[in-house]
Design an enzyme around this catalytic site. Sequence first.
Site, PDB file in Angstrom:
ATOM      1  N   SER A 241       0.863  -1.193   0.000  1.00  0.00           N
ATOM      2  CA  SER A 241       0.000   0.000   0.000  1.00  0.00           C
ATOM      3  C   SER A 241       0.889   1.229   0.000  1.00  0.00           C
ATOM      4  O   SER A 241       2.045   1.182   0.460  1.00  0.00           O
ATOM      5  CB  SER A 241      -0.894   0.011   1.251  1.00  0.00           C
ATOM      6  OG  SER A 241      -1.505   1.275   1.420  1.00  0.00           O
TER       7      SER A 241
ATOM      8  N   TYR B  77      -1.353  -0.894  10.153  1.00  0.00           N
ATOM      9  CA  TYR B  77      -1.525  -1.152   8.722  1.00  0.00           C
ATOM     10  C   TYR B  77      -0.252  -0.806   7.951  1.00  0.00           C
ATOM     11  O   TYR B  77       0.226  -1.586   7.117  1.00  0.00           O
ATOM     12  CB  TYR B  77      -2.703  -0.338   8.210  1.00  0.00           C
ATOM     13  CG  TYR B  77      -3.107  -0.623   6.787  1.00  0.00           C
ATOM     14  CD1 TYR B  77      -3.878  -1.726   6.470  1.00  0.00           C
ATOM     15  CD2 TYR B  77      -2.742   0.236   5.748  1.00  0.00           C
ATOM     16  CE1 TYR B  77      -4.273  -1.984   5.170  1.00  0.00           C
ATOM     17  CE2 TYR B  77      -3.127  -0.008   4.445  1.00  0.00           C
ATOM     18  CZ  TYR B  77      -3.894  -1.117   4.162  1.00  0.00           C
ATOM     19  OH  TYR B  77      -4.273  -1.358   2.862  1.00  0.00           O
TER      20      TYR B  77
ATOM     21  N   LYS C 293       2.196  -3.340   5.777  1.00  0.00           N
ATOM     22  CA  LYS C 293       2.380  -3.124   4.346  1.00  0.00           C
ATOM     23  C   LYS C 293       3.829  -2.805   3.992  1.00  0.00           C
ATOM     24  O   LYS C 293       4.302  -3.155   2.899  1.00  0.00           O
ATOM     25  CB  LYS C 293       1.441  -2.014   3.863  1.00  0.00           C
ATOM     26  CG  LYS C 293      -0.043  -2.368   3.972  1.00  0.00           C
ATOM     27  CD  LYS C 293      -0.390  -3.630   3.205  1.00  0.00           C
ATOM     28  CE  LYS C 293      -1.879  -3.927   3.211  1.00  0.00           C
ATOM     29  NZ  LYS C 293      -2.224  -5.145   2.445  1.00  0.00           N
TER      30      LYS C 293
END
Length: 246
Positions: free
Chosen positions: A141, A154, A158
């Site tokens: 991401s 997150y 990632k």
Amino acid sequence: MRLTGKTAIITGGANGIGLAACQRFAEEGANVVMADFDELAGKQSEADFARKGLKATFIQVDVAERNSVKQLVDQTLERYGRIDILINNAGITKDATLVKMDPLDFQRVLDVNLTGVFNCTQAVVPHMLANGYGKIINTSSVSGIYGNFGQTNYAAAKAAIVGMTKTWAKEFGRKGIHVNAVAPGFTATAMVDKMPEKVLDQMKNSTSLQRLGQPRDIANVYLFLASEESDYVHGHVLHVDGGIMM
């Protein structure tokens, strides 16, 4: 068709980007395994595909659980006999600023978004090695590249996926297995749609193209990396972000 005769497992395949990828791969002739924890959405999507004349097999999986992943791989091999493509797309968010983040939420995101990628790849790679061929595409991401407010968990997962992708590229390239990653930008999925309109406008304005990505935009890149057209692309992280300006 670019994927005729190929078998692809797509995790997180019942919703959003994963669902769009399942459709694109089915359109290109692949045997598609729609792997997802969401049984209701998976069965509904499988039926929707059948009505469109597209074939996809839904298999429920919790990528954070190794036994569940083993069952996914076993069922895929039983049905199709081989696994050619793995799209590690499954992911969740549990956002909060660092001082407010629940440690359980931090760990759960890592369990699904990072350990899940490890579990699925470790389970699939031996079969790719036996065939001397494979395409692995991991979903990172822009949050893993640049960081993002309120996404310690997150972004950490990632970012780690980038490192794993490059490591696996070194380990498996000479054995016929291509490993790449995709770093999507802000994409119009149900996860993003829940955000306030003001935040969505900020997301659009942060890109050169002045719009959110669509799930099919990302799915098309998965398709390229899974096809023979990308046979000299290896160990790469492909940004699909509309020209994001952090």
